[in-house]
Design a protein around this motif. Sequence first.
Motif, PDB file in Angstrom:
ATOM      1  N   GLU A  86       0.813  -1.212   0.000  1.00  0.00           N
ATOM      2  CA  GLU A  86       0.000   0.000   0.000  1.00  0.00           C
ATOM      3  C   GLU A  86       0.848   1.265   0.000  1.00  0.00           C
ATOM      4  O   GLU A  86       0.323   2.357   0.168  1.00  0.00           O
ATOM      5  N   GLY A  87       2.171   1.131  -0.125  1.00  0.00           N
ATOM      6  CA  GLY A  87       3.062   2.285  -0.017  1.00  0.00           C
ATOM      7  C   GLY A  87       3.384   2.551   1.444  1.00  0.00           C
ATOM      8  O   GLY A  87       2.986   1.808   2.335  1.00  0.00           O
ATOM      9  N   PHE A  88       4.116   3.618   1.686  1.00  0.00           N
ATOM     10  CA  PHE A  88       4.488   3.973   3.054  1.00  0.00           C
ATOM     11  C   PHE A  88       3.391   4.835   3.659  1.00  0.00           C
ATOM     12  O   PHE A  88       3.067   5.895   3.137  1.00  0.00           O
ATOM     13  N   THR A  89       2.794   4.346   4.737  1.00  0.00           N
ATOM     14  CA  THR A  89       1.718   5.083   5.407  1.00  0.00           C
ATOM     15  C   THR A  89       1.999   5.133   6.902  1.00  0.00           C
ATOM     16  O   THR A  89       2.689   4.265   7.454  1.00  0.00           O
ATOM     17  N   GLU A  90       1.438   6.134   7.558  1.00  0.00           N
ATOM     18  CA  GLU A  90       1.561   6.243   9.011  1.00  0.00           C
ATOM     19  C   GLU A  90       0.967   5.010   9.699  1.00  0.00           C
ATOM     20  O   GLU A  90       1.468   4.558  10.719  1.00  0.00           O
ATOM     21  N   ALA A  91      -0.097   4.462   9.114  1.00  0.00           N
ATOM     22  CA  ALA A  91      -0.755   3.294   9.711  1.00  0.00           C
ATOM     23  C   ALA A  91       0.178   2.078   9.745  1.00  0.00           C
ATOM     24  O   ALA A  91       0.045   1.225  10.621  1.00  0.00           O
ATOM     25  N   ASP A  92       1.085   1.999   8.789  1.00  0.00           N
ATOM     26  CA  ASP A  92       2.034   0.880   8.726  1.00  0.00           C
ATOM     27  C   ASP A  92       3.417   1.315   9.190  1.00  0.00           C
ATOM     28  O   ASP A  92       4.435   0.899   8.640  1.00  0.00           O
ATOM     29  N   SER A  93       3.446   2.173  10.207  1.00  0.00           N
ATOM     30  CA  SER A  93       4.727   2.628  10.745  1.00  0.00           C
ATOM     31  C   SER A  93       4.742   2.428  12.254  1.00  0.00           C
ATOM     32  O   SER A  93       3.696   2.236  12.876  1.00  0.00           O
ATOM     33  N   TRP A  94       5.920   2.480  12.819  1.00  0.00           N
ATOM     34  CA  TRP A  94       6.069   2.385  14.259  1.00  0.00           C
ATOM     35  C   TRP A  94       7.335   3.117  14.669  1.00  0.00           C
ATOM     36  O   TRP A  94       8.213   3.376  13.864  1.00  0.00           O
ATOM     37  N   TRP A  95       7.377   3.463  15.943  1.00  0.00           N
ATOM     38  CA  TRP A  95       8.527   4.171  16.503  1.00  0.00           C
ATOM     39  C   TRP A  95       9.432   3.180  17.217  1.00  0.00           C
ATOM     40  O   TRP A  95       8.960   2.258  17.877  1.00  0.00           O
ATOM     41  N   VAL A  96      10.728   3.399  17.077  1.00  0.00           N
ATOM     42  CA  VAL A  96      11.720   2.555  17.731  1.00  0.00           C
ATOM     43  C   VAL A  96      12.565   3.454  18.632  1.00  0.00           C
ATOM     44  O   VAL A  96      13.084   4.481  18.176  1.00  0.00           O
ATOM     45  N   ASP A  97      12.653   3.085  19.900  1.00  0.00           N
ATOM     46  CA  ASP A  97      13.535   3.829  20.805  1.00  0.00           C
ATOM     47  C   ASP A  97      14.976   3.531  20.418  1.00  0.00           C
ATOM     48  O   ASP A  97      15.341   2.364  20.220  1.00  0.00           O
ATOM     49  N   THR A  98      15.760   4.572  20.284  1.00  0.00           N
ATOM     50  CA  THR A  98      17.157   4.394  19.884  1.00  0.00           C
ATOM     51  C   THR A  98      18.062   5.018  20.926  1.00  0.00           C
ATOM     52  O   THR A  98      17.802   6.103  21.421  1.00  0.00           O
ATOM     53  N   ALA A  99      19.083   4.298  21.247  1.00  0.00           N
ATOM     54  CA  ALA A  99      20.111   4.813  22.139  1.00  0.00           C
ATOM     55  C   ALA A  99      21.446   4.292  21.607  1.00  0.00           C
ATOM     56  O   ALA A  99      21.614   3.084  21.436  1.00  0.00           O
ATOM     57  N   PRO A 100      22.352   5.201  21.322  1.00  0.00           N
ATOM     58  CA  PRO A 100      23.652   4.735  20.824  1.00  0.00           C
ATOM     59  C   PRO A 100      24.413   3.987  21.914  1.00  0.00           C
ATOM     60  O   PRO A 100      24.282   4.280  23.105  1.00  0.00           O
ATOM     61  N   ASP A 101      25.220   3.010  21.475  1.00  0.00           N
ATOM     62  CA  ASP A 101      26.067   2.285  22.413  1.00  0.00           C
ATOM     63  C   ASP A 101      27.299   3.130  22.724  1.00  0.00           C
ATOM     64  O   ASP A 101      27.419   4.271  22.269  1.00  0.00           O
ATOM     65  N   LYS A 102      28.248   2.579  23.471  1.00  0.00           N
ATOM     66  CA  LYS A 102      29.422   3.361  23.880  1.00  0.00           C
ATOM     67  C   LYS A 102      30.294   3.772  22.698  1.00  0.00           C
ATOM     68  O   LYS A 102      31.065   4.713  22.809  1.00  0.00           O
TER      69      LYS A 102
END
Length: 149
Positions: A9-25
Amino acid sequence: MQVYADTGEGFTEADSWWVDTAPDKEGYIRIRLLLPEGTKALRIDPAEMPCLVSVKRILGELGGSYTLDYIHNGRVLELQGILYTTDDPQITVPALTEGTRQVYLELTVQELNRDTAFACMNLLNRVRTAERIYNCWPVRLLRRIRHGH
């Protein structure tokens, strides 16, 4: 980081999610994404502001790992990564091998002040223009004449 999965269906907000990101050392963000069944393409928005992104690897997992080709809406800054001046930086994997259900990302993201990002882009544009002029045939001819060739 926002991730979009295209299941047809293409890129849509409905088919998206947020990922928490934290860089390593070492400063790397290392993430394994579990994709919805039938994902054909993937889009990663690494930030919501101008930034510098260095992609170390993007791998698909399907009976083993395979390197994924990607495109982006930034500008390559040699040896530094991808420079984005937009509030919507994107890395797109336009074609996943059918059946791919996991993707592994390893990258760095440095958020930039808008003025800094535009100053870097302006400088990069000026360098590219100077390179084109330096390498054009009239200038090459003048250099050869000057050096007696």
